[in-house]
Design an enzyme around this catalytic site. Sequence first.
Site, mmCIF file in Angstrom:
data_model
loop_
_atom_site.group_PDB
_atom_site.id
_atom_site.type_symbol
_atom_site.label_atom_id
_atom_site.label_comp_id
_atom_site.label_asym_id
_atom_site.label_seq_id
_atom_site.Cartn_x
_atom_site.Cartn_y
_atom_site.Cartn_z
ATOM 1 N N CYS A 142 2.381 11.868 23.248
ATOM 2 C CA CYS A 142 2.570 12.834 22.160
ATOM 3 C C CYS A 142 3.838 13.666 22.373
ATOM 4 C CB CYS A 142 1.365 13.766 22.055
ATOM 5 S SG CYS A 142 1.622 14.975 20.744
ATOM 6 N N ARG A 197 -1.061 3.860 13.851
ATOM 7 C CA ARG A 197 -2.411 4.364 13.552
ATOM 8 C C ARG A 197 -3.036 3.612 12.380
ATOM 9 N NH1 ARG A 197 -2.588 10.651 12.406
ATOM 10 N NH2 ARG A 197 -2.235 10.782 14.643
ATOM 11 N N ARG A 240 -5.183 11.672 4.321
ATOM 12 C CA ARG A 240 -5.320 10.914 5.567
ATOM 13 C C ARG A 240 -6.647 10.148 5.585
ATOM 14 N NH1 ARG A 240 -2.118 12.706 9.776
ATOM 15 N NH2 ARG A 240 -0.178 13.568 8.981
ATOM 16 N N CYS A 287 -1.633 21.146 23.103
ATOM 17 C CA CYS A 287 -0.792 22.136 22.420
ATOM 18 C C CYS A 287 -1.631 22.793 21.328
ATOM 19 C CB CYS A 287 0.472 21.490 21.844
ATOM 20 S SG CYS A 287 0.249 20.752 20.216
ATOM 21 N N LYS A 297 -6.565 16.434 4.460
ATOM 22 C CA LYS A 297 -7.683 15.763 5.139
ATOM 23 C C LYS A 297 -9.008 16.024 4.429
ATOM 24 C CE LYS A 297 -5.372 15.787 9.568
ATOM 25 N NZ LYS A 297 -5.401 16.197 10.972
ATOM 26 N N CYS A 348 -5.558 18.942 17.726
ATOM 27 C CA CYS A 348 -6.001 17.610 17.279
ATOM 28 C C CYS A 348 -7.424 17.245 17.703
ATOM 29 C CB CYS A 348 -5.026 16.548 17.764
ATOM 30 S SG CYS A 348 -3.382 16.755 17.058
ATOM 31 N N CYS A 369 -7.530 15.642 23.119
ATOM 32 C CA CYS A 369 -6.512 14.944 22.333
ATOM 33 C C CYS A 369 -5.679 14.069 23.274
ATOM 34 C CB CYS A 369 -5.618 15.948 21.616
ATOM 35 S SG CYS A 369 -4.464 16.756 22.735
ATOM 36 N N LYS A 405 0.207 17.129 5.261
ATOM 37 C CA LYS A 405 -0.974 16.265 5.386
ATOM 38 C C LYS A 405 -2.163 16.877 4.648
ATOM 39 C CE LYS A 405 -0.762 16.701 9.935
ATOM 40 N NZ LYS A 405 -1.020 16.782 11.377
HETATM 41 FE FE1 SRM Z 1 -3.105 15.441 15.217
HETATM 42 C C1 SRM Z 1 0.225 15.882 15.125
HETATM 43 C C2 SRM Z 1 -2.709 12.959 17.398
HETATM 44 C C3 SRM Z 1 -6.301 14.589 14.700
HETATM 45 C C4 SRM Z 1 -3.706 18.512 13.831
HETATM 46 N N1 SRM Z 1 -1.465 14.576 16.036
HETATM 47 C C5 SRM Z 1 -0.169 14.894 15.824
HETATM 48 C C6 SRM Z 1 0.756 13.853 16.478
HETATM 49 C C7 SRM Z 1 1.069 12.799 15.463
HETATM 50 C C8 SRM Z 1 2.019 14.426 17.152
HETATM 51 C C9 SRM Z 1 3.292 14.506 16.370
HETATM 52 O O1 SRM Z 1 3.290 15.026 15.232
HETATM 53 O O2 SRM Z 1 4.317 14.072 16.906
HETATM 54 C C10 SRM Z 1 -0.205 13.319 17.595
HETATM 55 C C11 SRM Z 1 0.070 11.909 18.107
HETATM 56 C C12 SRM Z 1 -0.296 11.804 19.568
HETATM 57 C C13 SRM Z 1 -0.335 10.438 20.108
HETATM 58 O O3 SRM Z 1 0.459 10.133 21.042
HETATM 59 O O4 SRM Z 1 -1.153 9.646 19.682
HETATM 60 C C14 SRM Z 1 -1.549 13.607 16.977
HETATM 61 N N2 SRM Z 1 -4.225 13.977 15.818
HETATM 62 C C15 SRM Z 1 -3.927 13.097 16.802
HETATM 63 C C16 SRM Z 1 -5.143 12.287 17.220
HETATM 64 C C17 SRM Z 1 -4.825 10.865 17.665
HETATM 65 C C18 SRM Z 1 -5.847 13.079 18.336
HETATM 66 C C19 SRM Z 1 -6.908 12.375 19.105
HETATM 67 O O5 SRM Z 1 -6.840 12.502 20.323
HETATM 68 O O6 SRM Z 1 -7.810 11.753 18.531
HETATM 69 C C20 SRM Z 1 -5.981 12.407 15.939
HETATM 70 C C21 SRM Z 1 -5.693 11.337 14.931
HETATM 71 C C22 SRM Z 1 -6.661 11.405 13.778
HETATM 72 C C23 SRM Z 1 -6.539 10.287 12.776
HETATM 73 O O7 SRM Z 1 -7.030 9.182 13.044
HETATM 74 O O8 SRM Z 1 -6.016 10.538 11.681
HETATM 75 C C24 SRM Z 1 -5.486 13.751 15.414
HETATM 76 N N3 SRM Z 1 -4.662 16.365 14.335
HETATM 77 C C25 SRM Z 1 -5.938 15.880 14.337
HETATM 78 C C26 SRM Z 1 -6.855 16.904 13.951
HETATM 79 C C27 SRM Z 1 -8.383 16.776 13.886
HETATM 80 C C28 SRM Z 1 -8.856 16.387 12.529
HETATM 81 O O9 SRM Z 1 -8.061 16.046 11.653
HETATM 82 O O10 SRM Z 1 -10.067 16.435 12.328
HETATM 83 C C29 SRM Z 1 -6.101 18.039 13.702
HETATM 84 C C30 SRM Z 1 -6.645 19.433 13.328
HETATM 85 C C31 SRM Z 1 -7.065 19.519 11.910
HETATM 86 C C32 SRM Z 1 -5.899 19.847 11.041
HETATM 87 O O11 SRM Z 1 -5.208 18.928 10.610
HETATM 88 O O12 SRM Z 1 -5.648 21.031 10.804
HETATM 89 C C33 SRM Z 1 -4.723 17.681 13.943
HETATM 90 N N4 SRM Z 1 -1.886 16.969 14.518
HETATM 91 C C34 SRM Z 1 -2.329 18.166 14.037
HETATM 92 C C35 SRM Z 1 -1.194 19.007 13.786
HETATM 93 C C36 SRM Z 1 -1.229 20.444 13.227
HETATM 94 C C37 SRM Z 1 -1.258 20.426 11.738
HETATM 95 C C38 SRM Z 1 -1.076 21.803 11.139
HETATM 96 O O13 SRM Z 1 -1.567 22.021 10.049
HETATM 97 O O14 SRM Z 1 -0.437 22.650 11.742
HETATM 98 C C39 SRM Z 1 -0.050 18.258 14.151
HETATM 99 C C40 SRM Z 1 1.409 18.711 14.080
HETATM 100 C C41 SRM Z 1 1.960 18.669 12.697
HETATM 101 O O15 SRM Z 1 1.377 18.133 11.762
HETATM 102 O O16 SRM Z 1 3.048 19.214 12.553
HETATM 103 C C42 SRM Z 1 -0.529 17.001 14.616
HETATM 104 FE FE1 SF4 Z 2 -0.244 16.211 20.631
HETATM 105 FE FE2 SF4 Z 2 -0.842 18.758 20.374
HETATM 106 FE FE3 SF4 Z 2 -2.112 16.942 18.898
HETATM 107 FE FE4 SF4 Z 2 -2.609 17.101 21.466
HETATM 108 S S1 SF4 Z 2 -3.003 18.733 19.977
HETATM 109 S S2 SF4 Z 2 -2.196 15.195 20.323
HETATM 110 S S3 SF4 Z 2 -0.662 17.652 22.320
HETATM 111 S S4 SF4 Z 2 0.029 17.440 18.765
#
Ligand code: SRM
Ligand code: SF4
Length: 579
Positions: free
Chosen positions: A445, A78, A147, A484, A220, A488, A439, A218
């Site tokens: 993922c 990333r 981030r 899930c 943000k 994201c 997402c 993390k």
């Molecule tokens: Fe996310 C984890 C993809 C934005 C909340 N996110 C992941 C992981 C890395 C899975 C993992 O931990 O093994 C995913 C990788 C998937 C893949 O194959 O690429 C993933 N997140 C993404 C992306 C690529 C989604 C997308 O389709 O665009 C976004 C990357 C953003 C970036 O460039 O930095 C992405 N993730 C977000 C957002 C939206 C935002 O930030 O505005 C959220 C919700 C906001 C937040 O953070 O609360 C988000 N991602 C999560 C979470 C839940 C965090 C939590 O507080 O519980 C996880 C899981 C974790 O961290 O344990 C996670």
């Molecule tokens: Fe993966 Fe869940 Fe984030 Fe979708 S919402 S990219 S399934 S961690």
Amino acid sequence: MSDEPKLSAVEVFKIQSDYLRGDIGQELRDGNDFFGKSSIQLLKHHGTYQQDDRDARAAGRTEGGKGKSIKAYSFMVRNKIPGGKLTSDQLLAELDLCDEVGNTTLRITSRQGLQLHGVLKHDLWKTIHRINEVQLSTLAACGDVERNIMCCPAPLDDRVHAQLQALADQLAIHLCPRTRAYHELWLTDPDTGEETLQGGGNGQEIEPIYGSTYLPRKFKTAIGLPGDNCVDLYANDLGLMAITEGGSIVGYNVLVGGGMGVTPSAEKTFPAVARRMAFIKPEQAVDVATAIVKVQRDFGNRADRKVARMKYLIANWGLSKFKAKVEEYYGKPLADPHPNDVHGFDDHIGWFEQGDGRWFYGLNVENGRIHDEADFRLKTALRVICATLKPSIRLTPHQSMLFTDINAADKPILEKVLREHGVKLHDEISTVRRWSMACVAWPTCGLAITESERALPGIIDQLEIELAKLGLSHEKFTLRMTGCPNGCARPYNCDIGLVGKAAGRYTLLVGGRLLGDRLNFIYKDMVPAAEIVPSIVPLFVYFKQAREQGETLGDFCHRKGLEDLLAWTEQYAAQSASA
Ligand code: SRM
Ligand code: SF4
């Protein structure tokens, strides 16, 4: 025995890592196609995730008979791109990489970043090195740190937008880890030990902001405007909402504690929209942001990662105690928030004058996926545009992109290139598709429970038909899907959220809105994929019949509430059955 709660495993890995080094260097050269447990966690801070092909895993399980699966490991890499701002040459370099070492696709993320998928371990050094060669970085794109900082990407030639981007850049540098580990691992030739590139931390060994254990989780930040909340300020740990007067920024409302992730089986977890904490002057922004990060560093939960985000600290303490602690760290009291709040949202899709005689074009990229497939050849079109017109590029928080600094004479050329490669222009896609996001989910993922990116286009195909039948094709509402409950694609503050809950089943949420300042609520749970559209259609019918003048879908569902919506859908189902 100490009363201190036991640190989570990730905390121990960080402590033992000597500022994010751990065993990554040795394991990079150990001949395996995967890393060990500690390195997997540390590597996130370097911008990469170890993954395995979920399709291959599923196929292996079936074929193996006894649940035996051989994992096909690869890496997601990333980029952290403040405000999503990059050059044509940088985008071309990423496109080259996705073909050379990735899975031939590039992904625009929901935070204005870029992701490569499918990179094999033996190509990881080369990939990260090449990204740095074109002055992009993966450092702190993931991990327990600040981030990618989001910022309104509209390249308008005014002081306000320039100030927003300048603050995003300044904060991104200030809050970037300063360990030399990144430099040693990825910018130094592994065979000769020669430093081939500068960058990757400023050379200081001690992390003055993070300390040796970085943050509990993390963190943000987004910077936006009340009239254009395209960065979804309320979904961030820290939102800086610019207050403007006479065409310049006079200060920022500080919003704290937004976050989407939730674990349905753990009641202690919840999504949250941020809370309005204070008003600050522009010159206070970096120091106040630093104070907030440090409060989370010192008081965030380091024993249980499920409740380690800052939203839980604020929920436990209450906003006034949190604010008092930030004031203590900052050293001065902070003013109450300015009354202004979010009231507009622009996805920046279509043609717009920049204000300097040039134009920008916002292209909707479905779910952010850049690829070539049959007659749809977006990847090739981007290569042509970047090589010939050489526009600047901005990635949007809605997984799309802007081509900027286009001369009026080049507008038809840009459109022609897109059309020739089967890419639909802004006026050729439906409103529902334009305002949707999914997402990544399967197949990369590791946390995906259901399909998302691969499922949403088909769901929208069906919705387009239903909306057209009802005469609602031009209705603007946000539809967001995730594989899930981690959220994201920010599915908990939009008009309609579809969240993967169990194999092939989704939670349906309604009642949020485009402005992103309100959580939606669960309308139906455990809905099979095939039932998603039939479950939503009755809501559209009710909305059409009973909406108030100018009311949006999200506001309508919010006003009616769950009980009323369910009563209507039951009655609607009974009527349809007897018709
Ligand atoms: Fe996310 C984890 C993809 C934005 C909340 N996110 C992941 C992981 C890395 C899975 C993992 O931990 O093994 C995913 C990788 C998937 C893949 O194959 O690429 C993933 N997140 C993404 C992306 C690529 C989604 C997308 O389709 O665009 C976004 C990357 C953003 C970036 O460039 O930095 C992405 N993730 C977000 C957002 C939206 C935002 O930030 O505005 C959220 C919700 C906001 C937040 O953070 O609360 C988000 N991602 C999560 C979470 C839940 C965090 C939590 O507080 O519980 C996880 C899981 C974790 O961290 O344990 C996670
Ligand atoms: Fe993966 Fe869940 Fe984030 Fe979708 S919402 S990219 S399934 S961690």
